[in-house]
Design a protein around this motif. Structure first.
Motif, PDB file in Angstrom:
ATOM      1  N   VAL A 108       0.835  -1.199   0.000  1.00 45.22           N
ATOM      2  CA  VAL A 108       0.000   0.000   0.000  1.00 45.22           C
ATOM      3  C   VAL A 108       0.870   1.250   0.000  1.00 45.22           C
ATOM      4  O   VAL A 108       0.599   2.231  -0.706  1.00 45.22           O
ATOM      5  N   ALA A 109       1.950   1.217   0.783  1.00 46.79           N
ATOM      6  CA  ALA A 109       2.873   2.360   0.830  1.00 46.79           C
ATOM      7  C   ALA A 109       3.520   2.589  -0.528  1.00 46.79           C
ATOM      8  O   ALA A 109       3.739   3.740  -0.948  1.00 46.79           O
ATOM      9  N   LEU A 110       3.818   1.502  -1.245  1.00 43.68           N
ATOM     10  CA  LEU A 110       4.410   1.620  -2.576  1.00 43.68           C
ATOM     11  C   LEU A 110       3.426   2.271  -3.545  1.00 43.68           C
ATOM     12  O   LEU A 110       3.794   3.156  -4.329  1.00 43.68           O
ATOM     13  N   VAL A 111       2.166   1.844  -3.484  1.00 46.16           N
ATOM     14  CA  VAL A 111       1.137   2.452  -4.337  1.00 46.16           C
ATOM     15  C   VAL A 111       0.955   3.922  -3.976  1.00 46.16           C
ATOM     16  O   VAL A 111       0.799   4.779  -4.854  1.00 46.16           O
ATOM     17  N   ASP A 112       1.002   4.228  -2.694  1.00 41.41           N
ATOM     18  CA  ASP A 112       0.846   5.608  -2.238  1.00 41.41           C
ATOM     19  C   ASP A 112       1.929   6.505  -2.826  1.00 41.41           C
ATOM     20  O   ASP A 112       1.664   7.630  -3.244  1.00 41.41           O
TER      21      ASP A 112
END
Length: 251
Positions: A202-206
């Motif tokens: 999720v952090a990567l997508v963010d």
């Protein structure tokens, strides 16, 4: 039947005008305002908004009528096209380009695909159309587990309550899957690394969508949401591919 001149649709595909554009047999009289469309689709698609509608219009997926005063008006057929687009995004995580191609094919007379399987994490809607409020108690009742099991998932960090100890719309799916794994001896504490991995993804997508989100325009916000959904699904599929391959090697 009178044959009308051929024309091209929004995707550039030549349409045979003996075929009524999809969906067929539904009124195309544009009498609905944006607020009417949001009211019709909101219970099923919690993330629908004015900016999302404008973005889909910019992408050529819908074509609302403009009044002399410049206001957008939609028909029941427009709402069904929107429902198709939003369902394909939510359930199949298809890129808008692919959805647009499907609509063009359906406009040209090809049959509409059957309903896609519902993925975990969808917005829950109560029978009366209102949004369901999820708590430890209501999730336990809906999934048939002991409330203590839901508390164990919260304690392990697999569920993260929000204000008022409310859980998000995906909580029932997490509880059901965790309960099935528990039947095989996999306890909530064993799933912490899986949750941590998901949080990193999720952090990567963010990081990827943050530049668009910072623009603060309705179009950029809608683009950020679409990109996040598509990339998130690709990461999930990649993880599943590795997991399946690893399991196959065990046998």
């Amino acid at each position: 039947m009178t044959r009308l001149p051929a024309r091209a649709d929004a995707a550039g595909v030549q349409l045979d005008e003996t075929h009524e554009p999809w969906p067929r047999g539904i009124s195309r009289q544009a009498t609905m305002r944006i607020s009417d469309v949001l009211a019709a689709l909101g219970p099923e698609f919690g993330g629908i908004s004015h900016s999302k509608l404008r973005f889909l219009e910019e992408q050529g997926l819908i074509h609302p009528v403009r009044t002399p005063a410049g206001y957008r008006q939609y028909s029941p057929a427009d709402v069904e096209r929107l429902r198709f687009v939003l369902t394909e995004q939510r359930d199949s995580y298809l890129p808008l380009k692919v959805i647009k191609e499907r609509l063009a094919a359906m406009d040209a007379g090809e049959p509409a695909p059957g309903p896609a399987p519902r993925l975990a994490g969808g917005t829950a809607v109560a029978p009366d159309g209102s949004r369901r409020v999820w708590t430890t108690t209501t999730v336990a009742e809906a999934t048939g587990v002991d409330p203590a099991f839901v508390h164990a998932l919260i304690h392990a960090g697999l569920l993260k309550p929000g204000p008022g100890d409310r859980l998000d719309a995906g909580a029932p799916d997490v509880v059901r899957l965790a309960a099935q794994l528990a039947e095989h001896g996999i306890e909530p504490r064993h799933l912490r690394t899986l949750r941590a991995s998901a949080d990193r993804h999720v952090a990567l997508v963010d990081q990827l969508v943050a530049p668009r989100r910072r623009q603060q325009t309705p179009s950029a916000q809608a683009q950020a949401a679409t990109l996040a959904s598509e990339v998130g699904e690709l990461l999930a599929r990649l993880h599943s591919a590795w997991l399946r391959r690893g399991v196959e090697e065990l046998t």
